[in-house]
Every structure is written in structure tokens, then in C-alpha cells.
Motif scaffolding. Structure first.
Motif, PDB file in Angstrom:
ATOM      1  N   ARG A 190       0.845  -1.196   0.000  1.00  0.00           N
ATOM      2  CA  ARG A 190       0.000   0.000   0.000  1.00  0.00           C
ATOM      3  C   ARG A 190       0.881   1.248   0.000  1.00  0.00           C
ATOM      4  N   TYR A 191       0.390   2.265  -0.676  1.00  0.00           N
ATOM      5  CA  TYR A 191       1.097   3.536  -0.805  1.00  0.00           C
ATOM      6  C   TYR A 191       0.251   4.654  -0.210  1.00  0.00           C
ATOM      7  N   PHE A 192       0.882   5.776   0.069  1.00  0.00           N
ATOM      8  CA  PHE A 192       0.164   6.957   0.560  1.00  0.00           C
ATOM      9  C   PHE A 192       0.667   8.179  -0.201  1.00  0.00           C
ATOM     10  N   PRO A 193      -0.154   9.230  -0.316  1.00  0.00           N
ATOM     11  CA  PRO A 193       0.266  10.420  -1.060  1.00  0.00           C
ATOM     12  C   PRO A 193       1.020  11.428  -0.187  1.00  0.00           C
ATOM     13  N   TYR A 194       2.117  11.925  -0.690  1.00  0.00           N
ATOM     14  CA  TYR A 194       2.860  13.028  -0.068  1.00  0.00           C
ATOM     15  C   TYR A 194       2.582  14.254  -0.919  1.00  0.00           C
ATOM     16  N   LEU A 215       4.213   7.059  -2.022  1.00  0.00           N
ATOM     17  CA  LEU A 215       5.322   6.332  -1.403  1.00  0.00           C
ATOM     18  C   LEU A 215       4.795   5.135  -0.617  1.00  0.00           C
ATOM     19  N   PRO A 216       5.597   4.074  -0.480  1.00  0.00           N
ATOM     20  CA  PRO A 216       5.144   2.887   0.258  1.00  0.00           C
ATOM     21  C   PRO A 216       4.994   3.167   1.749  1.00  0.00           C
ATOM     22  N   GLU A 217       3.923   2.647   2.328  1.00  0.00           N
ATOM     23  CA  GLU A 217       3.649   2.870   3.749  1.00  0.00           C
ATOM     24  C   GLU A 217       4.631   2.102   4.640  1.00  0.00           C
ATOM     25  N   LYS A 218       5.020   0.905   4.216  1.00  0.00           N
ATOM     26  CA  LYS A 218       5.887   0.067   5.044  1.00  0.00           C
ATOM     27  C   LYS A 218       7.333   0.135   4.544  1.00  0.00           C
ATOM     28  N   VAL A 237      22.817  -9.656  -0.839  1.00  0.00           N
ATOM     29  CA  VAL A 237      22.664  -9.353   0.589  1.00  0.00           C
ATOM     30  C   VAL A 237      21.386  -8.533   0.792  1.00  0.00           C
ATOM     31  N   PRO A 238      20.410  -9.043   1.580  1.00  0.00           N
ATOM     32  CA  PRO A 238      19.163  -8.296   1.800  1.00  0.00           C
ATOM     33  C   PRO A 238      19.416  -6.982   2.535  1.00  0.00           C
ATOM     34  N   ARG A 239      18.679  -5.942   2.148  1.00  0.00           N
ATOM     35  CA  ARG A 239      18.730  -4.642   2.796  1.00  0.00           C
ATOM     36  C   ARG A 239      17.298  -4.210   3.120  1.00  0.00           C
ATOM     37  N   THR A 240      17.105  -3.658   4.313  1.00  0.00           N
ATOM     38  CA  THR A 240      15.813  -3.099   4.683  1.00  0.00           C
ATOM     39  C   THR A 240      15.918  -1.581   4.677  1.00  0.00           C
ATOM     40  N   LEU A 241      15.127  -0.951   3.830  1.00  0.00           N
ATOM     41  CA  LEU A 241      15.158   0.497   3.683  1.00  0.00           C
ATOM     42  C   LEU A 241      14.019   1.146   4.457  1.00  0.00           C
ATOM     43  N   LEU A 242      14.109   2.452   4.618  1.00  0.00           N
ATOM     44  CA  LEU A 242      13.088   3.205   5.330  1.00  0.00           C
ATOM     45  C   LEU A 242      11.735   3.102   4.637  1.00  0.00           C
ATOM     46  N   SER A 243      10.672   3.318   5.404  1.00  0.00           N
ATOM     47  CA  SER A 243       9.347   3.444   4.804  1.00  0.00           C
ATOM     48  C   SER A 243       9.218   4.825   4.182  1.00  0.00           C
ATOM     49  N   GLY A 244       8.166   5.036   3.408  1.00  0.00           N
ATOM     50  CA  GLY A 244       7.937   6.334   2.818  1.00  0.00           C
ATOM     51  C   GLY A 244       7.773   7.421   3.862  1.00  0.00           C
ATOM     52  N   HIS A 245       7.074   7.128   4.968  1.00  0.00           N
ATOM     53  CA  HIS A 245       6.884   8.098   6.052  1.00  0.00           C
ATOM     54  C   HIS A 245       8.224   8.500   6.663  1.00  0.00           C
ATOM     55  N   GLU A 246       9.105   7.509   6.867  1.00  0.00           N
ATOM     56  CA  GLU A 246      10.418   7.800   7.458  1.00  0.00           C
ATOM     57  C   GLU A 246      11.290   8.619   6.509  1.00  0.00           C
ATOM     58  N   VAL A 247      11.164   8.360   5.206  1.00  0.00           N
ATOM     59  CA  VAL A 247      11.921   9.142   4.225  1.00  0.00           C
ATOM     60  C   VAL A 247      11.503  10.605   4.275  1.00  0.00           C
ATOM     61  N   ILE A 248      10.210  10.849   4.363  1.00  0.00           N
ATOM     62  CA  ILE A 248       9.715  12.228   4.444  1.00  0.00           C
ATOM     63  C   ILE A 248      10.236  12.912   5.703  1.00  0.00           C
ATOM     64  N   GLU A 249      10.241  12.189   6.821  1.00  0.00           N
ATOM     65  CA  GLU A 249      10.769  12.760   8.063  1.00  0.00           C
ATOM     66  C   GLU A 249      12.229  13.163   7.890  1.00  0.00           C
ATOM     67  N   GLU A 250      13.013  12.301   7.257  1.00  0.00           N
ATOM     68  CA  GLU A 250      14.425  12.609   7.045  1.00  0.00           C
ATOM     69  C   GLU A 250      14.597  13.836   6.153  1.00  0.00           C
ATOM     70  N   LEU A 251      13.808  13.907   5.090  1.00  0.00           N
ATOM     71  CA  LEU A 251      13.922  15.033   4.169  1.00  0.00           C
ATOM     72  C   LEU A 251      13.518  16.349   4.829  1.00  0.00           C
ATOM     73  N   GLU A 252      12.454  16.314   5.582  1.00  0.00           N
ATOM     74  CA  GLU A 252      11.939  17.554   6.170  1.00  0.00           C
ATOM     75  C   GLU A 252      12.806  18.056   7.324  1.00  0.00           C
ATOM     76  N   LYS A 253      13.689  17.207   7.844  1.00  0.00           N
ATOM     77  CA  LYS A 253      14.632  17.637   8.875  1.00  0.00           C
ATOM     78  C   LYS A 253      15.849  18.351   8.290  1.00  0.00           C
ATOM     79  N   MET A 254      16.075  18.195   7.011  1.00  0.00           N
ATOM     80  CA  MET A 254      17.290  18.710   6.401  1.00  0.00           C
ATOM     81  C   MET A 254      17.240  20.230   6.304  1.00  0.00           C
ATOM     82  N   LYS A 255      18.336  20.861   6.692  1.00  0.00           N
ATOM     83  CA  LYS A 255      18.420  22.317   6.677  1.00  0.00           C
ATOM     84  C   LYS A 255      18.367  22.840   5.248  1.00  0.00           C
TER      85      LYS A 255
END
Length: 448
Positions: free
Chosen positions: A197-201, A211-214, A369-387
Motif C-alpha cells: 500500500r502507498y500513501f500520497p505526499y 510512497l510505500p507505507e511500510k 545481501v538483503p537490505r531493509t530500507l526506510l518506509s515512505g513516512h520515514e523518508v519524508i521525516e528525514e527530508l523535512e529535517k534537512m536544513k
């Protein structure tokens, strides 16, 4: 009598000799025509690979989304995406009508996404003439307009509306599709709960990014590579390769015929061809650029340059620039030195610049090698924290691979999963942890 005949014959021979000598002195060969003929001959017969692709393989949606019951689902699986697109390409699409004025102000995004619809999101505005090369568009009257997404209402009719959208200008054209088969679409629609499932930003009143919710799980990949032969590019790109001079330079080679230059960077494994003379050509202001994307695809086809899977990424009409991006497992690949892009810049008719990788991905390493990446919500949090981050300059956000050279093995390429975002005109990697975000303060390196 004999002497008279002899004198006449000698006189005629002298006159013929004079005429032939004068002809040799005054003859001027048509070098331009000869050069063009040579150029066409080389382009036709010199091939880097045997791969020829059609427009539909290169110009693909960057996202395929189902909107149903106010929920949103993303389909990433390459095989399923191709099956669905194959079905749509068989439809007959006609009777385009501009219905932009019928959509209430402030309701543009809800028109796109709230009802049960299939959405094909393209990475940039695509001219209608390029869509004609992909789909069976019968209407010849619609022209000089581009679209960046296609909306298809979900249903089971033989005749359905298809909406072509230009989001930045809120343009909506409705067309009618006939000879419709919906078996692949309905099949996916019935099993949507299996897909993420995806959600709109929301960026603004006309743009939102899904972006993906999970959290996303992808594998780190490794490929053995095969080097491409620079001499084949020399044969294909220069009008007369016999006049081309090769010189050794630091980390590579240079080829030139006095007007064009082709440089080979063995360190970054990139080829760069420039033709400065084409840049000075006067461009007609009324010149249509609808064929620039198609021209760029055809150019690479002419010398078998599609050595891996590349998709159209973006184009700039003013700069006359077209970019294609390497794709692996239906995900985009990024590299800050340009090792994952084919870039073309055109003059009024001739190519000014051509940059591309000088390798192909050959054999995948079995060690993933498996990698677990951030969810879409976490990506937005990271971006919005950037100066200094300006939300309105975020054009896109995507999961992809960062292409990294293996420091220990020259022939090995590593593809590391990561999040990326298109900021203004540059793709950048999303910092992967809080400390990295605070340290960089938004000044992440560009990947174009």
C-alpha cells in the motif's frame, strides 16, 4: 599525305591532354556530400551490440498505481507491469477532448486519485507524438501537447474513457478507448491486497508523490561487467574514421578528427563525444521538439547502443537535452559520475554531446545481501529535517540502486539499494540515518 595525318593526330592528342589537365586542376569534389554519405554508411553498419529496441521499451511509466476504496497500491513487479502495458497497447484510442475547464478549482488531485482508477505515472512530460509510437492513438487532430500520466477508470466495459494528464498545467484530455480487453487489469484489481500500500505526499495543489507505507526490502546486487570497445564508437560517431587521431591521456584516451572529440575515461568507465560545431547552428524558434525524444532513441539504436535496459528519464526542451537511466529489476540506478546514464544534447539538427557508460552488466554474482530500507513516512521525516530543504523543489522520490565500483575487483559493479529524491534538476541520495542528516544539513551530493 602520311605526314599530314600524323600532324593532325598529334595535334588532337595535345588538345585532349590540355583539356584533361585543365579538368584535373579545376575539379572540386563535393566533400560535404561524400562526408554525409560516409556518415550514413558507418551509422548503418557499425554496431556496438546487436540490440535494437522500440520506443515502448524505453519510454515506460516510472510508477504503476491502483487507486481503490481510498487506498493506493503500487505494482513494481516487472513482468506484471509489462503484461498490463501489453494489454493497453492493443486498445484503439480516439476522440480526444480537452475537459480541463470541467474540473472544479481545488479538485484536481481528487479527480485523479479518489475514484477507482489505474494510474500510469511517467517520469517527465511526454509529447503526444511519442505516445503515438507506444499506443494505438487514432486521433490525428491532437498535437503540440505533452502529458505525464494516464488515468484509466476500473471497470469491465468494451469502450472506456482514458484520461491524459499534464499535471503542472492542470490539463486533462479525455479520449475513448475501444477494442478494450481488461483481463490483466481486472486480474491485478482482484488481488490488490497482495501488493504494498502507498500513501500520497502532497507537494502542492497539483502534485503529490506516492510512497510505500511500510519499509522496503531489496537485495544488494553484484555484477561482473563487460567492457565496450571504444573503437566501435569511433567508427559509428565520426564521419570518416580514417581521419581520426588517437592520443593517450591520463586515465584514458582521446579521439579527434580536428572538429569532433571523443574522450574515454577508463577510471569512471565513461565515454564522452562532443561536436562543438553543431552547437553554433541557428535554431529556428518555431522548430517543434516533439521528435527530440524519438530522435534520441533512434540515434542509440543506429549503433546498437542499448547495451543494458535503459528507460527514458527526463528531457529539457530549452537545453535540447534527453536523459536515459539504467534500470535493474524495474528500479532506477544512480551514480554521481554519470555511470548509469545515457545523455544526449542536440543542436538544431546534429548531436552536440553524447555521454554514456562504456560497460554492460554481464553476469550477476550469486551473493545477494538483503537490505531493509526506510518506509515512505520515514523518508519524508528525514527530508523535512534537512536544513535549507524547500518542499516545493522536490520533484520525485524513488527507491533505486546506487552504482558503486568494487574497490578490489575492476570488473565488478555493486548495486546498493537506497532512497533517492529529485531536487530541482538533480537526483540525490536520502541520508540513511539521523546523524548523517544532521551532519550534512541537506548538502548531499548530486547524482547527475
Amino acid at each position: 599525305m602520311y605526314e599530314a595525318v600524323k600532324t593532325i593526330v598529334l595535334t588532337l592528342l595535345i588538345l585532349v591532354s590540355i583539356v584533361l589537365t585543365f579538368g584535373l586542376w579545376t575539379y572540386h569534389p563535393k566533400y560535404d556530400v561524400l562526408q554525409n554519405l560516409q556518415n550514413d554508411e558507418y551509422i548503418r553498419h557499425v554496431s556496438v551490440s546487436n540490440t535494437q529496441v522500440d520506443t515502448a521499451m524505453i519510454v515506460q511509466p516510472s510508477q504503476l498505481l491502483f487507486h481503490k476504496n481510498r487506498a493506493h497500491y503500487g505494482i513494481v513487479d516487472e513482468e506484471k507491469v509489462n503484461q498490463l502495458l501489453k494489454e493497453i497497447k492493443k486498445w484503439s484510442i480516439d476522440d480526444f477532448e480537452n475537459i480541463s475547464d470541467t474540473i472544479p478549482r481545488g479538485k484536481f488531485l481528487s479527480f485523479l486519485h479518489e475514484k477507482e482508477r489505474l494510474e500510469l505515472v511517467y517520469p517527465d512530460n511526454i509529447p503526444i507524438d511519442v505516445y503515438r509510437s507506444i499506443f494505438q492513438i487514432e486521433d490525428k487532430g491532437v498535437k503540440n501537447i505533452s502529458f505525464d500520466r494516464i488515468i484509466i477508470p476500473l471497470g469491465s466495459k468494451d469502450e472506456i474513457p482514458v484520461y491524459f494528464i499534464l499535471t503542472e498545467k492542470q490539463k486533462v484530455y479525455r479520449a475513448i478507448a475501444t477494442d478494450v480487453s481488461l483481463s490483466e487489469i481486472n486480474k491485478l484489481n482482484r488481488e490488490l491486497e497482495k501488493y504494498p500500500r502507498y500513501f500520497p505526499y502532497v507537494i502542492n495543489e497539483t502534485k503529490q508523490i506516492f510512497l510505500p507505507e511500510k519499509r522496503v526490502t531489496m537485495s544488494r546486487l553484484q555484477y561482473y561487467t563487460d567492457e565496450l570497445d571504444p573503437d566501435k564508437f569511433k567508427e559509428a560517431l565520426f564521419s570518416d574514421p580514417s581521419f581520426v587521431k588517437k592520443d593517450l591521456i591520463a586515465f584514458g584516451e582521446e579521439y579527434t578528427d580536428g572538429s569532433r572529440l571523443m574522450s574515454v575515461d577508463f577510471l569512471q568507465r565513461i565515454l564522452l563525444y562532443v561536436n562543438p560545431a553543431a552547437q553554433t547552428a541557428n535554431r529556428n524558434e518555431d522548430q517543434e521538439d516533439d521528435n527530440l525524444i524519438q530522435k534520441s532513441i533512434d540515434f542509440v539504436n543506429e549503433h546498437g547502443g542499448w547495451t543494458d535496459m535503459y528507460h527514458f528519464s527526463r528531457w529539457n526542451e530549452e537545453e535540447r537535452k534527453v536523459v536515459f537511466r539504467l534500470m535493474v529489476n524495474n528500479h532506477p540506478v544512480f551514480n554521481e559520475y554519470g555511470m548509469s546514464e545515457i545523455v544526449q544534447i542536440w543542436g538544431s539538427s546534429d548531436l552536440v554531446k553524447y555521454q554514456r557508460p562504456l560497460f554492460r552488466l554481464e553476469i550477476p554474482d550469486r551473493v545477494n545481501v538483503p537490505r531493509t530500507l526506510l518506509s515512505g513516512h520515514e523518508v519524508i521525516e528525514e527530508l523535512e529535517k534537512m536544513k535549507g530543504m524547500k518542499k516545493e523543489l522536490i520533484k520525485d522520490i524513488a527507491v533505486g540502486y546506487e552504482l558503486i565500483k568494487d574497490p578490489e575487483r575492476d570488473k565488478m559493479i555493486i548495486l546498493e539499494p537506497a532512497w533517492f529524491y529529485l531536487y530541482d534538476q538533480t537526483w540525490k541520495k536520502v541520508p540513511s540515518d539521523k546523524q548523517d542528516v544532521e551532519k550534512r544539513g541537506g548538502n548531499v551530493s548530486g547524482l547527475e
